[in-house]
Design a protein around this motif. Structure first.
Motif, PDB file in Angstrom:
ATOM      1  N   UNK A 257       1.558 -12.055  -0.110  1.00  0.00           N
ATOM      2  CA  UNK A 257       2.348 -13.226   0.268  1.00  0.00           C
ATOM      3  C   UNK A 257       3.646 -13.343  -0.503  1.00  0.00           C
ATOM      4  N   UNK A 258       3.641 -12.767  -1.698  1.00  0.00           N
ATOM      5  CA  UNK A 258       4.818 -12.906  -2.570  1.00  0.00           C
ATOM      6  C   UNK A 258       5.779 -11.719  -2.460  1.00  0.00           C
ATOM      7  N   UNK A 259       5.411 -10.724  -1.672  1.00  0.00           N
ATOM      8  CA  UNK A 259       6.256  -9.523  -1.566  1.00  0.00           C
ATOM      9  C   UNK A 259       7.559  -9.835  -0.837  1.00  0.00           C
ATOM     10  N   UNK A 260       8.613  -9.166  -1.216  1.00  0.00           N
ATOM     11  CA  UNK A 260       9.897  -9.239  -0.501  1.00  0.00           C
ATOM     12  C   UNK A 260      10.142  -7.873   0.130  1.00  0.00           C
ATOM     13  N   UNK A 261       9.594  -7.645   1.331  1.00  0.00           N
ATOM     14  CA  UNK A 261       9.727  -6.302   1.927  1.00  0.00           C
ATOM     15  C   UNK A 261      11.182  -5.957   2.180  1.00  0.00           C
TER      16      UNK A 261
ATOM     17  N   UNK B 100      10.446   7.994  -5.769  1.00  0.00           N
ATOM     18  CA  UNK B 100      11.628   7.847  -4.920  1.00  0.00           C
ATOM     19  C   UNK B 100      11.598   6.563  -4.101  1.00  0.00           C
ATOM     20  N   UNK B 101      10.416   5.989  -3.899  1.00  0.00           N
ATOM     21  CA  UNK B 101      10.322   4.769  -3.085  1.00  0.00           C
ATOM     22  C   UNK B 101      10.445   3.543  -3.978  1.00  0.00           C
ATOM     23  N   UNK B 102      11.082   2.511  -3.469  1.00  0.00           N
ATOM     24  CA  UNK B 102      11.242   1.276  -4.236  1.00  0.00           C
ATOM     25  C   UNK B 102      10.056   0.353  -3.949  1.00  0.00           C
ATOM     26  N   UNK B 103       9.292   0.043  -4.964  1.00  0.00           N
ATOM     27  CA  UNK B 103       8.173  -0.869  -4.773  1.00  0.00           C
ATOM     28  C   UNK B 103       8.694  -2.297  -4.607  1.00  0.00           C
ATOM     29  N   UNK B 104       8.436  -2.933  -3.471  1.00  0.00           N
ATOM     30  CA  UNK B 104       8.929  -4.308  -3.297  1.00  0.00           C
ATOM     31  C   UNK B 104       8.403  -5.216  -4.411  1.00  0.00           C
ATOM     32  N   UNK B 105       9.259  -6.074  -4.896  1.00  0.00           N
ATOM     33  CA  UNK B 105       8.860  -7.009  -5.946  1.00  0.00           C
ATOM     34  C   UNK B 105       9.006  -6.432  -7.331  1.00  0.00           C
ATOM     35  N   UNK B 106       9.088  -5.099  -7.433  1.00  0.00           N
ATOM     36  CA  UNK B 106       9.352  -4.484  -8.726  1.00  0.00           C
ATOM     37  C   UNK B 106      10.865  -4.372  -8.937  1.00  0.00           C
ATOM     38  N   UNK B 107      11.187  -3.918 -10.129  1.00  0.00           N
ATOM     39  CA  UNK B 107      12.600  -3.782 -10.464  1.00  0.00           C
ATOM     40  C   UNK B 107      13.177  -2.446 -10.019  1.00  0.00           C
ATOM     41  N   UNK B 108      12.395  -1.654  -9.290  1.00  0.00           N
ATOM     42  CA  UNK B 108      12.826  -0.281  -8.970  1.00  0.00           C
ATOM     43  C   UNK B 108      14.219  -0.235  -8.344  1.00  0.00           C
ATOM     44  N   UNK B 306       3.434  -2.132   1.980  1.00  0.00           N
ATOM     45  CA  UNK B 306       4.506  -3.094   2.227  1.00  0.00           C
ATOM     46  C   UNK B 306       5.739  -2.295   2.683  1.00  0.00           C
ATOM     47  N   UNK B 307       6.430  -2.852   3.645  1.00  0.00           N
ATOM     48  CA  UNK B 307       7.660  -2.208   4.129  1.00  0.00           C
ATOM     49  C   UNK B 307       8.662  -2.065   2.996  1.00  0.00           C
ATOM     50  N   UNK B 308       9.272  -0.910   2.907  1.00  0.00           N
ATOM     51  CA  UNK B 308      10.275  -0.733   1.858  1.00  0.00           C
ATOM     52  C   UNK B 308      11.225   0.396   2.256  1.00  0.00           C
ATOM     53  N   UNK B 309      12.065   0.766   1.315  1.00  0.00           N
ATOM     54  CA  UNK B 309      12.967   1.894   1.544  1.00  0.00           C
ATOM     55  C   UNK B 309      12.853   2.842   0.360  1.00  0.00           C
ATOM     56  N   UNK B 310      13.372   4.041   0.512  1.00  0.00           N
ATOM     57  CA  UNK B 310      13.409   4.967  -0.615  1.00  0.00           C
ATOM     58  C   UNK B 310      14.857   5.121  -1.104  1.00  0.00           C
ATOM     59  N   UNK B 311      15.006   5.961  -2.110  1.00  0.00           N
ATOM     60  CA  UNK B 311      16.328   6.050  -2.734  1.00  0.00           C
ATOM     61  C   UNK B 311      17.367   6.649  -1.797  1.00  0.00           C
ATOM     62  N   UNK B 312      16.902   7.292  -0.726  1.00  0.00           N
ATOM     63  CA  UNK B 312      17.849   7.784   0.277  1.00  0.00           C
ATOM     64  C   UNK B 312      18.185   6.710   1.307  1.00  0.00           C
ATOM     65  N   UNK B 313      17.571   5.529   1.152  1.00  0.00           N
ATOM     66  CA  UNK B 313      17.857   4.435   2.076  1.00  0.00           C
ATOM     67  C   UNK B 313      17.015   4.469   3.332  1.00  0.00           C
ATOM     68  N   UNK B 314      16.000   5.326   3.343  1.00  0.00           N
ATOM     69  CA  UNK B 314      15.149   5.440   4.527  1.00  0.00           C
ATOM     70  C   UNK B 314      13.938   4.516   4.434  1.00  0.00           C
ATOM     71  N   UNK B 315      13.466   4.097   5.618  1.00  0.00           N
ATOM     72  CA  UNK B 315      12.295   3.227   5.672  1.00  0.00           C
ATOM     73  C   UNK B 315      11.057   3.970   5.210  1.00  0.00           C
ATOM     74  N   UNK B 316      10.188   3.283   4.500  1.00  0.00           N
ATOM     75  CA  UNK B 316       8.931   3.851   4.046  1.00  0.00           C
ATOM     76  C   UNK B 316       7.970   2.700   3.776  1.00  0.00           C
ATOM     77  N   UNK B 317       6.678   3.000   3.768  1.00  0.00           N
ATOM     78  CA  UNK B 317       5.709   1.995   3.355  1.00  0.00           C
ATOM     79  C   UNK B 317       5.252   2.317   1.944  1.00  0.00           C
ATOM     80  N   UNK B 318       5.110   1.299   1.112  1.00  0.00           N
ATOM     81  CA  UNK B 318       4.726   1.546  -0.266  1.00  0.00           C
ATOM     82  C   UNK B 318       3.384   0.896  -0.575  1.00  0.00           C
ATOM     83  N   UNK B 319       2.482   1.708  -1.112  1.00  0.00           N
ATOM     84  CA  UNK B 319       1.253   1.200  -1.726  1.00  0.00           C
ATOM     85  C   UNK B 319       1.333   1.624  -3.184  1.00  0.00           C
TER      86      UNK B 319
END
Lengths: 356, 356, 356, 356
Positions: A257-261, B100-108, B306-319
């Protein structure tokens, strides 16, 4: 320890008491070449100025700022900018009664415990008048961050919150409450007027949003953007709480719920699908709007007598007559904006220092 | 701008990444002659240590502290105290996937936007392991303020708050949640275990109280005790909100309801009839318990994609697989206590500097 | 007040005693992406290392530096860089005799007067070993200012000065004195050897020059480039005087003689016809070489007995046996270079912060 | 980076240009309860005031200080003390000619290189008028250290030094040179008058001594008392060198000659037989007089044309007409005293912070 300087590279130092001849700020570290004269600063002071409606203190201060240094031929020189505002409407006699008695909720007792000596007229250094100096400094800070737009509003007075479905930014300037919801503004008229007539006071919540902050301002530890904002906001008179993004609501949420996708955005930057984080992750801006909420307590200056003691340690009842804001949170709006601008200007410059 | 030093005269600087060889703190400005060896610090690290129950991360770190300088013949010398904790249980391979993927909610994403380069293993510098260094420094700070007792507890996990009618301080050490309410602790077992099993996470609120703080610590402006506490607490990983005293509740109150009346006390000091202010007025301690509440978001490391992007700016899902705390707020308790002690030690010394 | 951090945005904090297990520095604020591993730092430590000739202390320390944080995949990450050097050759027994007696000229008495407790082994925190940490930090600073070349040399030992007509930079590395004049180096062999054999010591002057500093680093007031250099150099153990440019000789000059005339230069920058100012005017670099001279006193550790007192206040004679540099100024060369690099790196970043 | 604040806990911030409406200082961290009004500060400003003899600039400034905050009922309150001095005798027209040309030896070129924009009237921020603000702040600092006596004098003008055999402190106030040697004062009349008539200028050395400083102020590293003094003194306009104790002469001495032997003193403190160290060992005061020497270059404002360039990069000759001190070192005496007092007040408070 008196420490009246705020900031790391973009810094300002404030001085002055409520009933002294003047108050001011010295802004140091400002980049050179920015267009600055008094007319750039005055509108922000006018927004904070007392005596503009019956919902604020009736003290009448023109709050005219003078620039005494740091500007030459209309541009900042990079050297310290001294800003001064004269006090004109001081009625010290109003405060005679409380010279010896400690007003509950005020800093009176704490001051005497610390310094053994205080300027009791109008709260002295703890007067909300000090915030005029911050507002003036904040106007300079805005010049440093032209890419950023900072705006704040009152979100709640007492129990009455705005309805964000009715949020209309244009409305903020249309009422004496900095209220973006015309319906709520009407209700607040009644609430604040009742508090005023009863000699009481009421608390409020101010929300501030900065858009245009690029990703990358801030720091992983200690000089975090959110930690510096927390310090800046909690340092405003009467503030008792600060939230970044969802704040305390995040504590009741779960990870999903707190994720910012994020999705790939059209401009190469990520498109965020939510902003629970308030634009800051790991102490660093993400490129989303930086958003915080600030809780103002009701001013402690009320006409209802409250049990207290005097400097001799004897029991006494205290009523604070003087002229006071029934809801200090309202005039907190320009102050919150100023502190946001000051923190962001500092972090823009800090980021530039490290990363170039 | 990286600024890993906290404090004004009692200062500490931390260093170290989650998956580097070690992490540590340099404590500077400590008074001389205080009795200090590793055994003084270790119990606080043990309280924060991961892997002690199924409700915290399963990373197994002994977190043994070594004192490398600043102590001679069992006493502090007044020179910098270097504290080091070796990392022993690093499984970098767990993190390969998210390099390479940015974890949503993290500082990546924010890190890469700032520095263009980051140690992605375990969050690098943004790992909650950094807080071990603060806890070690906090143990030294406690020696500076023997007159003060600092304790914190979890007040709420998700929506489930404790009942203060059942508050029992002795209970805090009896459960893996630092929970002072035995009934709530039972409920939290279920809540946290469900989150853990679901690969989810949950937020929490920590309350901290310092008793024995004399009136007079702090400052009227900027270096306010409450502003420094706000900075200290908001600077802890995952914290999104800070309140002093009644905090946001004060915003819904009126002046009468929010007053802290005083009476002459038996000891010559005022007896306060309430503590809405949380022990701080005008930025200065009043002699009442200093009290603050701190909101921890749910950790962003969850197994749900969770929907996210990687460092190349491409869509990816992150667990985020790795080993994580289902509720980071729990292990936040010793960290909150440490930051409270560090701020108070600094302000005690600052007050002594100015007032003698 | 112990304050072991130096710098404003590029900062380092050192820790460690002469006879503790290790010493180190935490470098904070370093830009990200700089190529760094131990091999970048080690040559500077090797230059400062004791035991390399009979003209320096016979303490044998490999001074191997370890990087414990802040570097990932061979590049700086922008987070704090922890550098550690282990002490290996400690002979505490050498110092038993002076545990209670105050060595004249050392900080022994001042330490006890301040702290009431000190690590007397090898001077504890006041040992010149602390400068190894600065040299390591200085090697990182050099990476921040690749446009600048910093070099220092011994200009004078006792009364024997070099002849600048014979100045040969290549010579500096050819003798154990960092002496750019081969003839003077020969004479110094004799002078220093006599002092060493006599159990005496001798003073020295070190000159440092930084070329490639662009015009514009520094500040008009307080954070002046020259003021920060003065602080940096005077803060080195045994230093008693600092000059910028002509220094004390300027006091004997007149305005015409001291002028640095300018002509239009080929590259659009001014061509200066002299450099009396040492490359700094009004606290700001002019684009000329930044030049300073630093006076080292003779080390106070001598075999000749000197009248003194002990901690009980009784008269005693003190001879300092141990292993000491007969001329501490010699090994001051890498330290002076390090401090120059650290100040310049900080000012480069400060300038970038303000001016962009 | 503009950084106009000096000090760590006792801090002051100055602002103002030579030809602006005013200049001032904000003194922060001052202990409460000290007796302060304008009459306490004015005598120090009067000593520094221009236009008092033909040997100083003919600019006529009353330099009347006003206290705008921080004092209530005749006592300091512990909050910031704002001091303001209005500029009255500004003749901007004198400077028209040098608005575009860079005066050699001045900061003109460096300012433009840094900021791209400067207030060229009278040197703007780099004017020696800024030192009036320091002198005012220094008068407040003296109140913090009543146990200390600070006095400075001119020791040398050009090549003509005083003879310490004729040192008579009472003489310092008897001549326009702060000269403690009546014979030298006579000679200086001739030297300075010749320089003045020739449109030239001449350098000077100022010595400052603080007696009554107890042992124990300062720090082992970085915040060393001597390093802070070096920064303070080198930060004064026109200063190019600083020595503590024997300074550069120590570099020519040996360990025996440079020793300060101690004997048991009558009062339980050591009796020192010499003071080569200038009262500071290892960065900490020893209880002996703290003594430093400060080299002032000849002012660069001379009537003799000097080769230079203008802001377009073209060759030009510069003569600085205006009104200038033929020997800026003379009026440096009250400034050096002020900086000494400011550093000592800060270190007294820092020591109290750490050690109590």
């Amino acid at each position: 320890m008196s420490m009246n300087t705020f900031g790391r590279v973009f810094r300002f130092t404030t001085w002055g008491e409520s009933h002294g001849p003047a108050l001011g700020a010295v802004v140091d570290g400002c980049p050179p070449g920015l267009l600055l004269d008094e007319s750039v600063i005055q509108p922000f002071l006018d927004a904070r100025r007392p005596g503009t409606s019956k919902f604020t203190t009736q003290r009448n201060e023109p709050d005219q700022v003078r620039i005494l240094s740091g500007v030459f031929e209309g541009k900042t020189t990079g050297t310290p900018i001294s800003l001064m505002i004269e006090n004109t409407d001081q009625r010290s006699k109003d405060y005679g009664e409380i010279a010896k008695a400690y007003r509950p909720g005020h800093a009176d007792y704490a001051y005497d415990a610390k310094y053994g000596h205080r300027d009791y007229r109008g709260g002295g250094r703890s007067s909300a008048r000090e915030t005029a100096a911050r507002v003036a400094a904040g106007a300079v800070a805005r010049l440093v961050i032209p890419e950023v737009r900072v705006r704040a509003w009152v979100e709640q007075i007492g129990d009455a919150a705005i309805d964000y479905a009715r949020f209309d930014e244009a409305e903020i300037a249309n009422n004496p409450f900095f209220c973006p919801d015309a319906v709520a503004a009407k209700e607040w008229e009644r609430i604040v007027d009742e508090a005023r007539k009863a000699g009481s006071s009421i608390g409020a919540v101010v929300t501030c949003e900065a858009t245009g902050v690029p990703a990358g301002w801030g720091a992983p530890i200690y000089a975090k953007l959110d930690a510096d904002l927390a310090s800046a906001m909690m340092g405003i008179n009467a503030v008792k709480g600060v939230e970044i993004g969802d704040g305390f609501a995040a504590a009741t949420n779960n990870g999903e719920g707190n994720a910012d996708p994020m999705r790939p955005g059209a401009d190469g930057k990520p498109q965020f699908l939510a902003n629970h984080a308030g634009g800051i992750a790991g102490g660093i801006s993400t490129g989303q709007p930086v958003r915080c909420r600030v809780a103002f307590k009701p001013t402690s200056s009320i006409l209802t007598p409250v049990e207290s003691i005097n400097s001799a340690g004897e029991a006494t009842d205290v009523r604070t007559k003087g002229r006071h804001d029934p809801c200090v949170g309202i005039r907190g709006v320009p102050v919150v904006e100023a502190m946001m601008a000051l923190v962001l200007a500092d972090h823009k410059m800090l980021h530039r220092a490290q990363v170039g």
